[in-house]
Design an enzyme around this catalytic site. Structure first.
Site, short mmCIF file in Angstrom:
data_model
loop_
_atom_site.label_atom_id
_atom_site.label_comp_id
_atom_site.label_asym_id
_atom_site.label_seq_id
_atom_site.Cartn_x
_atom_site.Cartn_y
_atom_site.Cartn_z
N SER A 1 -9.10 76.99 -8.84
CA SER A 1 -7.60 76.72 -7.41
C SER A 1 -6.57 76.64 -7.77
O SER A 1 -6.35 77.11 -9.14
CB SER A 1 -8.00 74.94 -8.51
OG SER A 1 -7.29 73.90 -7.91
N TYR B 1 -9.59 68.41 -14.89
CA TYR B 1 -9.81 69.60 -13.62
C TYR B 1 -8.97 70.67 -13.82
O TYR B 1 -8.55 71.57 -13.91
CB TYR B 1 -9.70 68.66 -12.42
CG TYR B 1 -9.90 69.61 -11.36
CD1 TYR B 1 -10.98 69.28 -10.65
CD2 TYR B 1 -8.98 70.33 -10.56
CE1 TYR B 1 -11.42 70.42 -9.38
CE2 TYR B 1 -9.03 70.91 -9.40
CZ TYR B 1 -10.48 71.15 -8.72
OH TYR B 1 -10.48 71.87 -8.05
P1 NAD Z 1 -18.39 69.79 -3.34
O1 NAD Z 1 -18.39 68.43 -3.84
O2 NAD Z 1 -18.45 70.22 -1.99
O3 NAD Z 1 -19.18 70.71 -3.87
C1 NAD Z 1 -19.63 71.45 -4.95
C2 NAD Z 1 -20.42 71.44 -5.66
O4 NAD Z 1 -20.69 71.84 -6.81
C3 NAD Z 1 -21.84 70.89 -5.07
O5 NAD Z 1 -22.73 71.42 -4.55
C4 NAD Z 1 -22.25 69.96 -5.96
O6 NAD Z 1 -23.48 69.28 -5.75
C5 NAD Z 1 -21.78 71.29 -7.69
N1 NAD Z 1 -22.63 70.64 -8.44
C6 NAD Z 1 -21.39 69.24 -8.55
N2 NAD Z 1 -22.44 69.42 -9.94
C7 NAD Z 1 -22.92 70.10 -10.43
C8 NAD Z 1 -23.99 69.91 -11.30
N3 NAD Z 1 -23.85 69.39 -12.73
N4 NAD Z 1 -24.98 71.15 -11.34
C9 NAD Z 1 -25.04 72.46 -10.42
N5 NAD Z 1 -23.88 71.78 -9.15
C10 NAD Z 1 -23.09 71.27 -8.94
O7 NAD Z 1 -17.14 71.03 -3.77
P2 NAD Z 1 -16.14 71.89 -2.59
O8 NAD Z 1 -14.35 70.79 -2.86
O9 NAD Z 1 -17.28 72.79 -2.48
O10 NAD Z 1 -16.47 72.73 -4.39
C11 NAD Z 1 -16.53 73.48 -4.77
C12 NAD Z 1 -15.44 74.20 -6.40
O11 NAD Z 1 -14.15 74.78 -5.57
C13 NAD Z 1 -15.11 73.31 -7.50
O12 NAD Z 1 -14.92 74.43 -8.44
C14 NAD Z 1 -13.93 73.21 -6.84
O13 NAD Z 1 -13.07 73.06 -7.67
C15 NAD Z 1 -13.22 74.01 -6.23
N6 NAD Z 1 -11.83 73.65 -5.30
C16 NAD Z 1 -12.11 73.28 -4.27
C17 NAD Z 1 -11.30 72.84 -2.99
C18 NAD Z 1 -10.95 72.60 -2.13
O14 NAD Z 1 -10.17 71.87 -1.72
N7 NAD Z 1 -11.88 71.81 -1.89
C19 NAD Z 1 -9.61 73.13 -3.99
C20 NAD Z 1 -9.58 74.20 -5.34
C21 NAD Z 1 -10.70 74.75 -5.99
#
Ligand code: NAD
Length: 257
Positions: free
Chosen positions: A139, A152
């Site tokens: 991130s 986080y």
């Molecule tokens: P999201 O909530 O859409 O996806 C998260 C995924 O992780 C989902 O598929 C969920 O089912 C899965 N998950 C949660 N707990 C779990 C567990 N215990 N076991 C297995 N799977 C699990 O969120 P996102 O925004 O797509 O995030 C995905 C990644 O990207 C994360 O690591 C997040 O930190 C990172 N990220 C997101 C953003 C953003 O702005 N959306 C920015 C930077 C980093």
């Protein structure tokens, strides 16, 4: 179809960035293994839809990334793992002195320790295959900080460090490891932060998006899951064979500030 014949395992891929990455890898010819902690018909249906759309083999394997044994079982059950994308992640927003201990433990386990366990299980498989790519979805918060996201930010900085160590331990092999650092992407994870942030700052939804989330994203646009998927495909390409141990920001200029 540059990834034809490769198998990609993407943790946390029934939604958001993980699903976007799985789709882009499948479009490039990789067979994909989707994952989350649930085991619903709709989870398996997502995999079936990707298979139908792209012609690759797509499977869904339930495994809880908060549990070490599940992380390692995911790689074993996948049968092959040329590309590992550690993407599963959750968020919780609260000041440190009010941060629930169980949320801290869950975020460290899912967002950071899971990548250690899956990588530990996947590296022997990649070595046997003679090729491998580990891509950790960190991130902008793996490089910078913001208030109220202690767990986080600690976890994401940890993932950046783990990525560098993995790269050094595989440096003389045809295996790379890098961290992708997205800025804000409008996914369910970000949607879920909006109410807490509204409360924390006493702002309405539109003001939180404009003044808090995109305040630090100079492009003033959310990044998209397709752009994140394309970045992962690039890291899996021959052009990126010497790109290892680094971070790639997809953040509209956030970390240039
Ligand atoms: P999201 O909530 O859409 O996806 C998260 C995924 O992780 C989902 O598929 C969920 O089912 C899965 N998950 C949660 N707990 C779990 C567990 N215990 N076991 C297995 N799977 C699990 O969120 P996102 O925004 O797509 O995030 C995905 C990644 O990207 C994360 O690591 C997040 O930190 C990172 N990220 C997101 C953003 C953003 O702005 N959306 C920015 C930077 C980093």
């Amino acid at each position: 179809m540059i990834l034809k014949g490769k198998t990609a395992v993407i943790t946390g891929s029934n939604s958001g960035i993980g699903l976007g990455v799985a789709r882009e890898l499948a479009k490039s010819g990789a067979d994909v293994v989707l994952n989350s902690f649930t085991d619903r018909d709709e989870d398996h249906a997502i995999a079936a839809e990707i298979a139908q759309e792209t012609g690759v083999t797509a499977r869904y394997i339930q495994a809880d990334m908060s549990k070490a044994e599940d992380c390692r079982r995911l790689i074993a059950d996948a049968g092959a793992c040329d590309i590992l994308v550690n993407n599963a992640g959750i968020q919780h927003v609260a000041p440190i002195d009010q941060f629930p201990v169980e949320k801290w433990d869950a975020i460290i386990a899912i967002n950071m320790s899971s990548a250690f366990h899956t990588t530990a299980a996947a590296l022997p498989v990649m070595r046997k295959a003679g090729w491998g790519r580990v891509v950790n979805i960190a991130s902008a918060h793996g490089l910078t900080a913001s208030p109220y996201k202690s767990a986080y930010i600690a976890a994401k900085h940890g993932v950046v460090g783990l990525s560098k160590t993995t790269a050094l331990e595989t440096a003389e092999e045809p295996i790379t490891c890098n961290a992708v650092c997205p800025g804000y992407v409008l996914t369910p994870l970000v949607e879920a932060q909006i109410p807490d942030t509204m409360k924390e700052y006493g702002m309405d939804r539109e003001t939180v998006i404009r003044e808090v989330m995109l305040k630090r994203q100079p492009s003033k646009e959310f990044a998209t899951v397709e752009q994140l998927g394309g970045t992962v495909v690039y890291l899996c390409s021959d052009a990126a064979a010497q790109v290892t141990g680094t971070t790639i920001s997809v953040d509209g200029g956030w970390t240039a500030l």
